[in-house]
Design a protein around this motif. Structure first.
Motif, mmCIF file in Angstrom:
data_model
loop_
_atom_site.group_PDB
_atom_site.id
_atom_site.type_symbol
_atom_site.label_atom_id
_atom_site.label_comp_id
_atom_site.label_asym_id
_atom_site.label_seq_id
_atom_site.Cartn_x
_atom_site.Cartn_y
_atom_site.Cartn_z
ATOM 1 N N VAL A 101 -11.612 -5.817 1.016
ATOM 2 C CA VAL A 101 -10.764 -6.996 1.191
ATOM 3 C C VAL A 101 -11.574 -8.163 1.742
ATOM 4 O O VAL A 101 -11.448 -9.306 1.281
ATOM 5 C CB VAL A 101 -9.582 -6.659 2.127
ATOM 6 C CG1 VAL A 101 -8.874 -7.928 2.583
ATOM 7 C CG2 VAL A 101 -8.599 -5.725 1.431
ATOM 8 N N GLU A 105 -11.927 -11.651 -0.291
ATOM 9 C CA GLU A 105 -11.315 -12.847 0.286
ATOM 10 C C GLU A 105 -12.358 -13.867 0.729
ATOM 11 O O GLU A 105 -12.111 -15.081 0.669
ATOM 12 C CB GLU A 105 -10.413 -12.437 1.453
ATOM 13 C CG GLU A 105 -9.192 -11.627 0.991
ATOM 14 C CD GLU A 105 -8.234 -11.302 2.117
ATOM 15 O OE1 GLU A 105 -8.605 -11.524 3.292
ATOM 16 O OE2 GLU A 105 -7.113 -10.819 1.827
ATOM 17 N N PHE A 226 -3.762 -6.421 3.505
ATOM 18 C CA PHE A 226 -4.305 -6.607 2.157
ATOM 19 C C PHE A 226 -3.197 -7.145 1.243
ATOM 20 O O PHE A 226 -2.017 -7.167 1.624
ATOM 21 C CB PHE A 226 -4.861 -5.303 1.589
ATOM 22 C CG PHE A 226 -3.851 -4.195 1.488
ATOM 23 C CD1 PHE A 226 -3.130 -3.997 0.318
ATOM 24 C CD2 PHE A 226 -3.606 -3.331 2.557
ATOM 25 C CE1 PHE A 226 -2.190 -2.972 0.206
ATOM 26 C CE2 PHE A 226 -2.675 -2.301 2.456
ATOM 27 C CZ PHE A 226 -1.972 -2.136 1.283
ATOM 28 N N SER A 227 -3.575 -7.569 0.056
ATOM 29 C CA SER A 227 -2.617 -8.057 -0.929
ATOM 30 C C SER A 227 -2.208 -6.920 -1.859
ATOM 31 O O SER A 227 -3.061 -6.178 -2.356
ATOM 32 C CB SER A 227 -3.228 -9.194 -1.765
ATOM 33 O OG SER A 227 -3.505 -10.317 -0.944
#
Length: 230
Positions: A101, A105, A226-227
């Motif tokens: 992540v 990102e 997280f997404s």
């Protein structure tokens, strides 16, 4: 194992599935009593539990029902050992997720985590109970090269894949895998990048919604944000 032993083993499997409510039966079932099974049947039963992914779920449900005594002492000890090994493995996987992540990102690469941790708690109430081997990420095709470079900077190498729309990355193997390995023990780090929700298997193609990584939601597992997919 003779015919009677195989038939008894199948009855024990069915009793476990009923107890876990995986047979379509909505009524609560009594915990399976497995204290009578032979050593050979214990080995076969443990192998089936590992292969089906039900081993740790069974241990957890029996503990919730205060019925762990229904298991032979040998099976109980081995399930407890598997749970502890998977707990360590899960912590390492969560750390691996946090690393991935951060890499994505920091480079502004849109992503969504698939399967695994993204299914908790809706599908899996506790990630420690699930046998997970890798991190699955959904990315847009144009971001694969940047993501690949980011992973390479952390020691990952591209590995062969079964599907052209799947990109597999792994750190070096600590040892050559064998059938005798403890499947719950920590292994090399592995990440799979997918370009769609479904990888065609044996020529089977399933239409899936158009990929839009702007439509993601914030999720969290064991302190790591997280997404994920909505």
């Amino acid at each position: 194992m003779g015919k009677r032993g195989r038939m008894r083993l199948e009855r024990e499997k069915l009793a476990i599935l009923r107890f876990l409510r995986l047979t379509g039966c909505k009524e609560a079932c009594e915990p399976p009593c497995l204290s009578h099974v032979s050593l050979r049947e214990q080995s076969a039963l443990l192998l089936w539990l590992d292969q089906s992914g039900l081993a740790l779920y069974l241990l957890d449900r029996l503990k919730q029902a205060n019925a762990a005594h229904c298991l032979p002492e040998g099976i109980l000890r081995r399930l407890e050992s598997k749970l502890e090994a998977n707990r360590k493995r899960t912590r390492l996987l969560v750390a691996q997720l946090a690393e991935a992540v951060l890499l994505l990102e920091a480079r502004g690469i849109p992503y969504a985590v698939l399967k695994g941790f993204s299914l908790s708690p809706e599908f899996c109430p506790d990630p420690v109970l699930r046998h997970q081997t890798d991190i699955d990420l959904l990315l847009a095709r144009e971001d694969v090269a940047a993501a690949s470079a980011a992973l390479a900077s952390c020691g990952y190498s591209r590995m062969p894949s079964l599907h052209k729309e799947e990109f597999v990355f792994s750190t070096p193997l600590g040892k050559t895998p064998s059938r005798r390995d403890n499947i719950y023990a920590p292994r090399e780090k592995k990440i799979e990048i997918h370009l769609s929700f479904w990888d065609p298997i044996h020529g089977i193609v399933i239409e899936s919604p158009a990929l839009d990584l702007r439509n993601v939601c914030a999720r969290e597992v064991m302190g790591v944000k997280f997404s994920g997919l909505p």
